[in-house]
Design a protein around this motif. Structure first.
Motif, mmCIF file in Angstrom:
data_model
loop_
_atom_site.group_PDB
_atom_site.id
_atom_site.type_symbol
_atom_site.label_atom_id
_atom_site.label_comp_id
_atom_site.label_asym_id
_atom_site.label_seq_id
_atom_site.Cartn_x
_atom_site.Cartn_y
_atom_site.Cartn_z
ATOM 1 N N VAL A 140 0.859 -1.185 0.000
ATOM 2 C CA VAL A 140 0.000 0.000 0.000
ATOM 3 C C VAL A 140 0.895 1.234 0.000
ATOM 4 O O VAL A 140 1.822 1.332 0.801
ATOM 5 C CB VAL A 140 -0.932 0.021 1.221
ATOM 6 C CG1 VAL A 140 -1.795 1.279 1.218
ATOM 7 C CG2 VAL A 140 -1.819 -1.223 1.242
ATOM 8 N N ASP A 181 -1.230 8.516 -0.453
ATOM 9 C CA ASP A 181 -1.973 9.084 0.676
ATOM 10 C C ASP A 181 -3.096 8.146 1.113
ATOM 11 O O ASP A 181 -3.853 7.634 0.289
ATOM 12 C CB ASP A 181 -2.563 10.436 0.274
ATOM 13 C CG ASP A 181 -1.479 11.481 0.031
ATOM 14 O OD1 ASP A 181 -0.375 11.317 0.589
ATOM 15 O OD2 ASP A 181 -1.741 12.428 -0.735
ATOM 16 N N GLN A 182 -3.184 7.934 2.401
ATOM 17 C CA GLN A 182 -4.238 7.093 2.973
ATOM 18 C C GLN A 182 -4.870 7.849 4.134
ATOM 19 O O GLN A 182 -4.184 8.563 4.872
ATOM 20 C CB GLN A 182 -3.647 5.772 3.489
ATOM 21 C CG GLN A 182 -3.049 4.875 2.421
ATOM 22 C CD GLN A 182 -4.106 4.286 1.515
ATOM 23 O OE1 GLN A 182 -5.205 3.951 1.955
ATOM 24 N NE2 GLN A 182 -3.780 4.144 0.233
ATOM 25 N N ARG A 224 -6.073 6.025 10.113
ATOM 26 C CA ARG A 224 -6.941 4.949 10.612
ATOM 27 C C ARG A 224 -6.270 4.215 11.766
ATOM 28 O O ARG A 224 -5.037 4.220 11.894
ATOM 29 C CB ARG A 224 -7.277 3.936 9.504
ATOM 30 C CG ARG A 224 -8.272 4.467 8.490
ATOM 31 C CD ARG A 224 -8.552 3.467 7.401
ATOM 32 N NE ARG A 224 -9.641 3.944 6.546
ATOM 33 C CZ ARG A 224 -9.662 3.852 5.228
ATOM 34 N NH1 ARG A 224 -8.648 3.275 4.606
ATOM 35 N NH2 ARG A 224 -10.682 4.294 4.526
ATOM 36 N N LEU A 234 2.198 -1.647 6.396
ATOM 37 C CA LEU A 234 1.342 -0.479 6.182
ATOM 38 C C LEU A 234 1.599 0.555 7.270
ATOM 39 O O LEU A 234 1.770 1.750 7.003
ATOM 40 C CB LEU A 234 -0.129 -0.904 6.180
ATOM 41 C CG LEU A 234 -1.161 0.223 6.193
ATOM 42 C CD1 LEU A 234 -1.154 0.968 4.872
ATOM 43 C CD2 LEU A 234 -2.566 -0.332 6.477
ATOM 44 N N LEU A 241 3.490 4.320 6.370
ATOM 45 C CA LEU A 241 2.613 5.474 6.181
ATOM 46 C C LEU A 241 2.223 6.087 7.516
ATOM 47 O O LEU A 241 1.716 5.382 8.398
ATOM 48 C CB LEU A 241 1.340 5.058 5.428
ATOM 49 C CG LEU A 241 1.529 4.537 4.010
ATOM 50 C CD1 LEU A 241 0.204 4.057 3.440
ATOM 51 C CD2 LEU A 241 2.120 5.619 3.120
ATOM 52 N N GLN A 244 -1.284 5.456 10.513
ATOM 53 C CA GLN A 244 -1.807 4.087 10.467
ATOM 54 C C GLN A 244 -1.437 3.366 11.766
ATOM 55 O O GLN A 244 -0.422 2.668 11.851
ATOM 56 C CB GLN A 244 -1.253 3.340 9.250
ATOM 57 C CG GLN A 244 -1.438 4.052 7.929
ATOM 58 C CD GLN A 244 -2.902 4.313 7.582
ATOM 59 O OE1 GLN A 244 -3.759 3.435 7.750
ATOM 60 N NE2 GLN A 244 -3.194 5.517 7.129
ATOM 61 N N GLN A 261 -13.153 0.904 6.987
ATOM 62 C CA GLN A 261 -12.516 -0.043 6.065
ATOM 63 C C GLN A 261 -12.620 -1.443 6.651
ATOM 64 O O GLN A 261 -12.224 -1.673 7.801
ATOM 65 C CB GLN A 261 -11.056 0.322 5.840
ATOM 66 C CG GLN A 261 -10.250 -0.722 5.068
ATOM 67 C CD GLN A 261 -10.659 -0.831 3.602
ATOM 68 O OE1 GLN A 261 -10.729 0.165 2.907
ATOM 69 N NE2 GLN A 261 -10.941 -2.045 3.141
#
Length: 405
Positions: free
Chosen positions: A125, A128-129, A132, A151, A155, A158, A208
């Motif tokens: 992955v 931009d996310q 979460r 992940l 990032l 996360q 998600q």
């Protein structure tokens, strides 16, 4: 070595609540080590040691997954075996292969095998996310576990709440307490959660939902959509050998037939050979064939490629007729009183094998096994109708979050 972008992300285990960068060091960890852990706290410490020292070679697995004979094999391959404070040195001395991450396969066809990755090949992955907080219930060191770990490492924003096997019954409450907004699990994991604690699960503010590790059927996708109408629901096909190869977000079982034999830069090539899914991927483990035969049977129905189960176990020879265990299971799951089913062959003197099934029924179900057999008889050829059925008190689930369906 510079720290990864996710160094400031919060991680929660049964014995730690803090950031990746705040994890206590493990200075005595050998540079090439198989770290066999009792829980996720030691596992994430070993991950962080690997990340911050690029010259390490690391295998992380739950100690209960590794038998003594296999552990001796690690030592003979040049890995020290570490269990807590106890370190058994390698019996074959060699330099660490810096950056290599060893994984154990699920062991669905026997003893778990070793496959080699790197943090790069495990990171799938990017970009931009949304921020979460993830729930990670997967077996420590498994491919899906590493997907959540990488992940979080790569990032910012996360965070991860790890679930120990002993906490699987209480994970919905744990997720509520820590504000989990994203969760990944097998279809069996989700089916069991909704069946056992659906009222608590429904209170989660999930944005998600990810399913992987097993074939997914439309019934569990529809049930999750009913409970979480606003969540993004994704099904991921991945394996230790082939890496993460398929991601579907449209809420339908399987993937579009148009994806077969498609050449797209940076994406795996998917194909079907003799009813078996074949994957060619840049994210595959080291040393794999250019095109990996997955052992998973597929069917193409109405423009969708459905993964129905393992080729080695799906076909049941009943007096010369071929019954499909996955097809029988789909019919059982179509019954409104059935929340889980497993189908297999059983030796029978006259026909060689007969079809048998285990089911779990919803609370207050009116169906009995005779009614379920009649339901199957209306939809399947006679040789595919389960001759014996057991009603189980709850959905069986293994450490891998799968249930051998």
């Amino acid at each position: 070595m510079s720290q990864p972008a996710g160094a400031g992300n919060r991680i929660v285990t049964s014995r730690y609540d803090g950031t990746w960068a705040g994890l206590p060091g493990w200075p005595e960890l050998p540079s090439a080590a198989a770290v066999l852990v009792a829980d996720n706290t030691d596992a994430v410490r070993a991950v962080w040691q690997h990340v911050t020292d690029g010259d390490r070679e690391t295998l992380i697995a739950t100690a209960t997954r590794v038998e003594d004979e296999q552990a001796e094999g690690f030592r003979a391959d040049g890995l020290a075996v570490v269990r807590g404070d106890v370190v058994q040195p390698a019996t074959a001395q060699r330099a660490a292969d810096g950056g290599r991450v060893w994984l154990l396969t699920s062991g669905s066809t026997g003893r778990p095998k070793q496959v080699a990755h790197t943090l790069d090949s495990l990171t799938t992955v990017a970009g931009d996310q949304p921020a979460r907080t993830w729930l990670c219930p997967y077996a420590t060191g498994a491919y899906a576990w590493w997907q959540v770990v990488t992940l979080s490492l790569s990032l910012p924003g996360q965070d991860v709440v790890f679930v120990e096997p002993s906490q699987l019954d209480e994970w919905p409450q744990l997720a509520l307490e820590h504000g989990v907004t994203a969760a990944s699990g097998t279809p069996t994991f989700w089916r069991q959660a909704l069946w056992r604690a659906g009222d608590v699960v429904a209170q989660l503010k999930l944005e998600q939902i990810t399913l992987g590790g097993e074939p997914v059927d439309q019934a569990i996708l529809d049930r999750l959509r009913e409970v979480f109408p606003d969540a993004r629901i994704s099904w991921i096909y991945a394996s230790s050998e082939a890496g993460a190869a398929i991601a579907v977000h449209d809420g339908r079982a399987g993937f579009p037939q148009a994806w077969l034999d498609r050449e797209t830069a940076g994406r795996p090539r998917l194909s079907v050979a003799d009813g078996e899914l074949v994957i060619a991927s840049q994210k595959a483990a080291e040393g794999m064939a250019p095109a990996i035969r997955t052992g998973d049977r597929v069917e193409i129905v109405d423009g969708r490629v459905l993964i129905t189960g393992r080729i080695a176990s799906d076909e049941i020879n009943v007096g010369g007729s071929k019954a499909s265990a996955s097809s029988v299971r789909r019919v059982l799951l179509d019954h409104p009183d059935v929340v889980w089913a497993a189908v297999r062959g059983r030796k029978a003197p006259l026909v060689g094998n007969m079809v048998v099934a285990d089911v779990v029924l919803r609370d207050g179900a009116e169906a009995d096994t005779a009614r379920l057999q009649a339901f199957c008889a209306e939809r399947l050829p006679d040789y595919s109708v389960p001759r014996r059925m057991r009603v189980l008190p709850e959905i069986p689930i293994k450490e891998t979050l799968k249930s051998d369906v």
